[in-house]
Design a protein around this motif. Structure first.
Motif, mmCIF file in Angstrom:
data_model
loop_
_atom_site.group_PDB
_atom_site.id
_atom_site.type_symbol
_atom_site.label_atom_id
_atom_site.label_comp_id
_atom_site.label_asym_id
_atom_site.label_seq_id
_atom_site.Cartn_x
_atom_site.Cartn_y
_atom_site.Cartn_z
ATOM 1 N N UNK A 169 0.826 -1.206 0.000
ATOM 2 C CA UNK A 169 0.000 0.000 0.000
ATOM 3 C C UNK A 169 0.858 1.252 0.000
ATOM 4 N N UNK A 170 2.018 1.156 0.677
ATOM 5 C CA UNK A 170 2.930 2.293 0.814
ATOM 6 C C UNK A 170 4.281 1.949 0.212
ATOM 7 N N UNK A 171 4.785 2.834 -0.613
ATOM 8 C CA UNK A 171 6.091 2.652 -1.243
ATOM 9 C C UNK A 171 6.983 3.815 -0.827
ATOM 10 N N UNK A 172 8.064 3.499 -0.146
ATOM 11 C CA UNK A 172 9.041 4.519 0.228
ATOM 12 C C UNK A 172 10.225 4.305 -0.700
ATOM 13 N N UNK A 173 10.485 5.285 -1.569
ATOM 14 C CA UNK A 173 11.447 5.105 -2.649
ATOM 15 C C UNK A 173 12.618 6.057 -2.500
ATOM 16 N N UNK A 174 13.834 5.507 -2.604
ATOM 17 C CA UNK A 174 15.023 6.326 -2.447
ATOM 18 C C UNK A 174 16.018 6.140 -3.568
ATOM 19 N N UNK A 175 16.679 7.235 -3.917
ATOM 20 C CA UNK A 175 17.704 7.192 -4.963
ATOM 21 C C UNK A 175 18.836 8.143 -4.629
ATOM 22 N N UNK A 176 20.003 7.771 -5.054
ATOM 23 C CA UNK A 176 21.096 8.737 -5.065
ATOM 24 C C UNK A 176 20.978 9.511 -6.374
ATOM 25 N N UNK A 177 21.645 10.642 -6.462
ATOM 26 C CA UNK A 177 21.576 11.480 -7.666
ATOM 27 C C UNK A 177 22.923 11.448 -8.368
ATOM 28 N N UNK A 178 22.875 11.290 -9.685
ATOM 29 C CA UNK A 178 24.101 11.181 -10.485
ATOM 30 C C UNK A 178 24.045 12.152 -11.652
ATOM 31 N N UNK A 179 25.199 12.414 -12.234
ATOM 32 C CA UNK A 179 25.272 13.246 -13.433
ATOM 33 C C UNK A 179 24.604 14.591 -13.228
ATOM 34 N N UNK A 180 23.748 14.968 -14.163
ATOM 35 C CA UNK A 180 23.067 16.260 -14.127
ATOM 36 C C UNK A 180 21.708 16.130 -13.450
ATOM 37 N N UNK A 181 21.667 15.416 -12.310
ATOM 38 C CA UNK A 181 20.435 15.294 -11.555
ATOM 39 C C UNK A 181 19.625 14.053 -11.884
#
Length: 164
Positions: A45-57
């Motif tokens: 029901x709930x999605x907690x999504x994480x990413x690092x940022x690379x290049x130009x965003x």
């Protein structure tokens, strides 16, 4: 709390460690985005999504396939919270910009998005992940502000918990 999962993309391990910390504090599972399938999305029901940022965003590389999974899913009725890792000093003009790609994808698929964070407490020049003075999720800078990470995570979890 409804069925919740933390999904992350991490190249150096920083975002993975943060995802595991968030998952532990919520008592839920964390998985790599490369393991995210349509079934995983459907079952939670709930999605907690994480990413690092690379290049130009951009999002972390494994998220490109993950974004395709999202684009083929129906997220109406689901709640999404987003977190991102970035470097506000070396990449001050694209700080945590990868969060914007996830935000745009989940918003387009009908998700309810929670966990916006006031951007005025950060030092950076620009970010696609800021809308109306708020990050679209929790922005973290373990390169330059690691001492603030734990407090930011705890405050964010308290903020999003009622929606989960």
């Amino acid at each position: 709390m409804k069925k919740t999962i933390v999904i992350y993309g991490s190249s150096t391990g920083t975002c993975e460690n943060i995802a595991n910390d968030i998952a532990a504090k919520l008592g839920v599972e964390a998985i790599n985005v490369s393991d995210m399938t349509a079934d995983v999305v459907a079952e939670n029901d709930n999605l907690i999504m994480g990413t690092s940022t690379w290049g130009a965003g951009e999002v972390q590389d494994d998220w490109y396939d993950g974004l395709n999974v999202i684009k083929s899913a129906d997220l109406s009725g689901k709640t999404v919270a987003i977190f991102g890792c970035g470097d506000s000093s070396s990449y001050s003009d694209t700080f945590c910009g990868g969060m914007a790609e996830i935000y745009n994808a989940v918003k387009a698929k009908g998700a309810s998005i929670t966990g916006f964070v006031d951007a005025s407490n950060y030092s950076f020049d620009d970010s696609e992940a800021v809308i109306d003075g708020k990050f679209v999720g929790l922005a973290l800078d373990n390169d330059n502000e690691e001492s603030k990470t734990a407090g930011r995570i705890d405050a964010w979890i308290e903020d999003i918990k009622p929606q989960l």
